[in-house]
Design an enzyme around this catalytic site. Structure first.
Site, PDB file in Angstrom:
ATOM      1  N   CYS A 121       0.818  -1.207   0.000  1.00 29.43           N
ATOM      2  CA  CYS A 121       0.000   0.000   0.000  1.00 29.43           C
ATOM      3  C   CYS A 121       0.857   1.264   0.000  1.00 29.43           C
ATOM      4  O   CYS A 121       2.081   1.219   0.071  1.00 29.43           O
ATOM      5  CB  CYS A 121      -0.922   0.009   1.218  1.00 29.43           C
ATOM      6  SG  CYS A 121      -0.053  -0.195   2.773  1.00 29.43           S
ATOM      7  N   GLY A 147      -0.805   0.288  -4.988  1.00 26.64           N
ATOM      8  CA  GLY A 147      -2.003  -0.461  -4.632  1.00 26.64           C
ATOM      9  C   GLY A 147      -3.160  -0.075  -5.518  1.00 26.64           C
ATOM     10  O   GLY A 147      -3.464   1.109  -5.643  1.00 26.64           O
ATOM     11  N   ASN A 221       1.331   1.501   6.059  1.00 27.92           N
ATOM     12  CA  ASN A 221       2.089   0.792   5.037  1.00 27.92           C
ATOM     13  C   ASN A 221       3.093  -0.094   5.742  1.00 27.92           C
ATOM     14  O   ASN A 221       3.944   0.396   6.482  1.00 27.92           O
ATOM     15  CB  ASN A 221       2.802   1.788   4.115  1.00 27.92           C
ATOM     16  CG  ASN A 221       3.643   1.099   3.055  1.00 27.92           C
ATOM     17  OD1 ASN A 221       3.422  -0.064   2.737  1.00 27.92           O
ATOM     18  ND2 ASN A 221       4.618   1.810   2.519  1.00 27.92           N
ATOM     19  N   GLY A 222       2.999  -1.405   5.536  1.00 31.59           N
ATOM     20  CA  GLY A 222       3.940  -2.321   6.184  1.00 31.59           C
ATOM     21  C   GLY A 222       3.241  -3.607   6.583  1.00 31.59           C
ATOM     22  O   GLY A 222       2.156  -3.936   6.101  1.00 31.59           O
ATOM     23  N   TYR A 362      12.105  -2.172  -7.768  1.00 29.72           N
ATOM     24  CA  TYR A 362      10.826  -2.388  -8.447  1.00 29.72           C
ATOM     25  C   TYR A 362       9.690  -1.483  -7.988  1.00 29.72           C
ATOM     26  O   TYR A 362       8.988  -0.910  -8.808  1.00 29.72           O
ATOM     27  CB  TYR A 362      10.413  -3.849  -8.275  1.00 29.72           C
ATOM     28  CG  TYR A 362       9.053  -4.185  -8.849  1.00 29.72           C
ATOM     29  CD1 TYR A 362       8.840  -4.180 -10.227  1.00 29.72           C
ATOM     30  CD2 TYR A 362       7.973  -4.505  -8.022  1.00 29.72           C
ATOM     31  CE1 TYR A 362       7.597  -4.482 -10.767  1.00 29.72           C
ATOM     32  CE2 TYR A 362       6.736  -4.820  -8.551  1.00 29.72           C
ATOM     33  CZ  TYR A 362       6.551  -4.805  -9.926  1.00 29.72           C
ATOM     34  OH  TYR A 362       5.327  -5.105 -10.446  1.00 29.72           O
TER      35      TYR A 362
END
Length: 608
Positions: A121, A147, A221-222, A362
């Site tokens: 996310c 996301g 996020n994580g 990426y």
């Protein structure tokens, strides 16, 4: 406990990237630690006295001073409900889904044709702009690559938290009328990735919860590696969970905390967390940004010309809304933003940072600056190293779009060979499709990638990609290029072999599914059908990073985890739920299995 006075580094342009950035660890070592003892002491009903924060960098015209007891949240006024708006509830805001599962689940464009790790996310937080929700909407657009399955925004108006979440792209979830229902000068936002056949609306963030002194929204996020342990403890003590998300654990920990003022509740909760978290919190009068002590996932801070403070997962979000990048949120740092300015404190004892190297390989957009480095320049350098260390006679260099483009440019430049677009990516392929009754081989890949025969026919082709995960997509791409008439196909991969699953917020397959964990380089070459295959070696990667090399996490390449998973672990790719009937037993994962021993890992690195 004392908040610090910070003199940040001068922001440098985004193009300056492979450099030695400002060292946040040295800076944080000078900050006062906020140990558990301080958090415990804060549980006293006596208000925090006489503690003052002086901030020099918030305004060029003045120095702001404020006592900590002004951070105590106001009591939430009596709430009201409007159409499409979820007001704060306890323990967590209820969301009713009208989303229907696809009637043709067999036609999903599934992972075999999209064989990449996926970032879970992206988050955004904005304070002090009258159009906060609209700016948040635009910033989420810039983070859409992190996301695509769900999006949400929470804003504050008249001391009430307003929330809109939905399944789909940002542009699918929000329109003019919905943004009109998100007034206020503070907002947080979230975009989410899920591997579920139908993404769970109940798991789409930001989450909003009510507690004794008001309400709080959070976007995360994580991934928390001790999620199940914490959830089990909370359920034992009576907590009821509405979602399968580890983020809800954080809200429950905040709600049961007795610490005062509010941000100490966050600190006390985060002291119990293990794993990766870059989070933004929103209360009736404050925006709080926090990053885990290892700094696994990125989080940056910027400022608009009107003084509004912006937090985002990547600098590309700042660029779109014309916010100037100032700095990262440092590992282990808490930033509290309110009408008095920005306060900074150290969350806890901070070890050596372990930032995710895959952000540069990426996940992040090439125009972002992540962990103090230009993503574009990093990827260009990866390609140059491949051309130097793994040369091959060729006529043309092509990328696997879009993530392989910049590395392919670096390879072509160093090798002195023409760069061409030999594969054209379709940007209009959704997650479902209608396939003819007569099966078409490699149909999913052909929908996404179309070979250019004029570029490939009769040529010796170097194909540059960012990574190989299962190997299924790579084999189909090689076959596609050869069917277009290529004489030879040489694969060059701009990352080391992936041999371990990620537990820090990245969706990767189990270790048993990772082709580099089961095969050596020559076996992989035979599997994908290329004439040659070479990976970026981990030693070359570390050499490129220079003095910053120890500050990155290489667990997916080495199997060495900075924070070891404990028992069963929630991983994004393991949990499938239609949003209505999931259960705890659906959450799979566990210890990393089948990982090569260190001798084999070293042998792989030497061979690449």
């Amino acid at each position: 406990m004392v908040l610090s006075r910070i003199k940040p580094p001068k922001p440098s342009p985004a193009s300056s990237a492979i450099r030695s950035p400002f060292n946040p660890i040295q800076h944080l070592k000078s900050l006062p630690l906020l140990p558990m003892a301080a958090a415990a002491a804060a549980t006293s009903s006596t208000a925090v006295k006489s503690t003052v924060a002086k901030l020099s960098f918030l305004s060029s015209s003045r120095q702001l001073t404020k006592p900590l007891n002004c951070l105590v949240p106001k009591i939430l006024p009596e709430s009201y409900k409007q159409s499409h708006i979820t007001l704060s509830k306890n323990p967590i805001s209820e969301v009713i889904s009208s989303y229907k599962e696809s009637k043709n689940p067999d036609n999903n464009l599934e992972d075999d044709d999209d064989d990449k790790p996926r970032e879970e996310c992206g988050v955004v937080g904005i304070y002090g702009d009258p159009e906060a929700s609209r700016l948040c909407y635009l910033a989420l657009h810039a983070l859409q690559h992190r996301g695509q399955e769900g999006a949400g925004i929470v804003s504050v108006h008249d001391n009430v938290l307003h929330s809109i979440t939905g399944v789909g792209l940002v542009s699918d979830v929000f329109n003019e009328s919905k943004l009109d229902q998100l007034p206020g000068d503070m907002a947080i936002g979230h975009v989410r990735y899920s591997t579920a056949g139908s993404s769970m609306l109940k798991n789409v963030q930001p989450f909003v919860a009510g507690y004794k002194f008001g309400s709080v929204g959070v976007a995360h996020n994580g991934n928390l590696v001790n999620y199940q342990d914490l959830r089990a403890e909370l359920e034992e003590s009576g907590s009821i969970f509405n979602t399968s998300s580890d983020t809800e654990v954080v809200l429950h920990l905040i709600a049961i905390s007795k610490a005062r003022p509010f941000f100490l509740r966050i600190v006390e909760a985060c002291n119990k967390l293990e794993g990766a978290y870059s989070m933004v919190f929103l209360t009736e009068d404050k925006l709080v940004a926090i990053r885990d002590p290892f700094g696994f996932r990125p989080l940056v801070m910027g400022r608009r010309s009107n003084g509004a403070v912006v937090f985002a997962s990547e600098t590309c979000a700042l660029d779109l809304i014309e916010a100037t990048y100032e700095r990262e949120v440092y590992p282990g740092e808490v930033l509290v933003v309110d009408k008095e300015g920005v306060s900074s404190l150290c969350l806890m004892s901070h070890p050596e940072p372990k930032s995710c190297i895959f952000e540069h390989i990426y996940f992040s957009l090439p125009n972002s600056v992540v962990f103090g480095r230009s993503v574009y320049e990093s990827r260009h350098a990866f390609g140059e190293i491949l051309a130097t260390e793994s040369p091959v006679d060729c006529d043309v260099v092509i990328p696997v779009p879009d993530s392989g483009v910049v590395a392919a440019l670096g390879y072509a430049s160093k090798a002195g060979v023409a760069f061409q677009q030999g594969l054209i990516r379709s940007h209009y392929v959704g997650r479902t499709f209608i396939e003819p009754s007569q099966k078409i081989r490699d149909f999913g890949v052909k929908l996404k990638l179309s070979p250019v025969r004029a570029v490939l026919e009769g040529k010796r082709v170097v194909v540059v990609d960012d990574s190989i995960v299962r190997g299924t997509t790579s084999s189909k791409i090689v076959r596609l290029i050869k069917e277009a008439g290529a004489k030879e196909v040489h694969m060059r991969i701009a990352s080391p072999p992936i041999i371990g699953s990620c537990y820090y917020g990245v969706d990767t397959p189990s270790s048993e599914e990772l082709i580099s964990n089961r095969m050596n380089v020559e076996e992989i070459r035979e599997f994908i059908g290329s004439d040659s295959l070479a990976f970026l070696s981990i030693n070359s990667l570390k050499k490129l990073l220079g003095n910053d090399s120890p500050n990155f996490c290489y667990a997916c390449f080495s199997g060495k985890y900075p924070v070891e998973p404990r028992g069963k672990v929630k991983r994004v790719g393991d949990f499938l739920d239609d949003g209505l009937s999931g259960n705890m037993e659906s959450i799979d994962g566990g210890w990393v299995q089948g990982i090569r021993n260190q001798e084999e890992v070293q042998e792989i690195n030497l061979s690449t």
